[in-house]
Design an enzyme around this catalytic site. Structure first.
Site, short mmCIF file in Angstrom:
data_model
loop_
_atom_site.label_atom_id
_atom_site.label_comp_id
_atom_site.label_asym_id
_atom_site.label_seq_id
_atom_site.Cartn_x
_atom_site.Cartn_y
_atom_site.Cartn_z
N CYS A 10 25.52 -17.16 99.57
CA CYS A 10 25.60 -15.96 100.38
C CYS A 10 26.86 -15.22 99.95
O CYS A 10 27.63 -15.72 99.14
CB CYS A 10 25.64 -16.34 101.86
N CYS A 82 21.25 -13.64 100.92
CA CYS A 82 21.54 -12.24 101.22
C CYS A 82 21.45 -11.39 99.96
O CYS A 82 21.63 -11.88 98.85
CB CYS A 82 22.91 -12.08 101.90
N CYS A 89 24.28 -12.63 91.70
CA CYS A 89 23.90 -13.94 91.15
C CYS A 89 22.66 -13.89 90.27
O CYS A 89 22.09 -14.93 89.95
CB CYS A 89 23.66 -14.93 92.29
#
Length: 138
Positions: A10, A82, A89
């Protein structure tokens, strides 16, 4: 049989990913090693830890960690929680067999009472489904 390694990502690693880490340990710790990290780690949110504790879920050892702490490590599954983390990423440096994206609203942005409990229940529901798929594949 060795445990499968799962990493929850996250943005801040202060609520959603910590909740997911603790929940997976609680729900299936005998089968999975759960970890979490953030793109921009921040202190754990007390409301998130409290929501876990209210359900009797152990929060011992939960701490915000940087994504870089796991660079180069292998995880059977990486679950991004998220959109901000998903954007950062896309080209994750680690090694994984399964990369999933569950866009779960940041409880800080939810104006309703019980936002952290709602977030926890949403994560638990998704984990239940994911675990049932994992059981069938095993």
């Amino acid at each position: 049989m060795s445990k499968k390694r799962v990493l929850f990502l996250c943005n801040a690693n202060s609520a959603r990913s910590l909740m997911a880490e603790a929940l997976l340990r609680h729900m299936a710790g005998q089968r999975f090693e759960a970890y979490s990290a953030g793109v921009e780690p921040d202190e754990p949110q007390q409301a998130a830890l409290q929501a876990l504790a209210e359900l009797g879920i152990d929060t011992t050892g939960l701490a915000s960690k940087s994504l870089e702490a796991y660079a180069g490590e292998h995880f059977d599954s990486v679950i991004i929680l998220c959109e901000k983390a998903q954007q950062r990423c896309r080209d994750w440096e680690g090694n994984t067999d399964e990369l999933l994206f569950w866009d779960i609203l940041d409880p800080r942005l939810n104006p309703r009472d019980g936002a952290y409990t709602q977030t926890l229940e949403e994560i638990r529901g998704r984990l239940r489904l994911w675990l049932s798929v994992q059981s069938r594949e095993a």
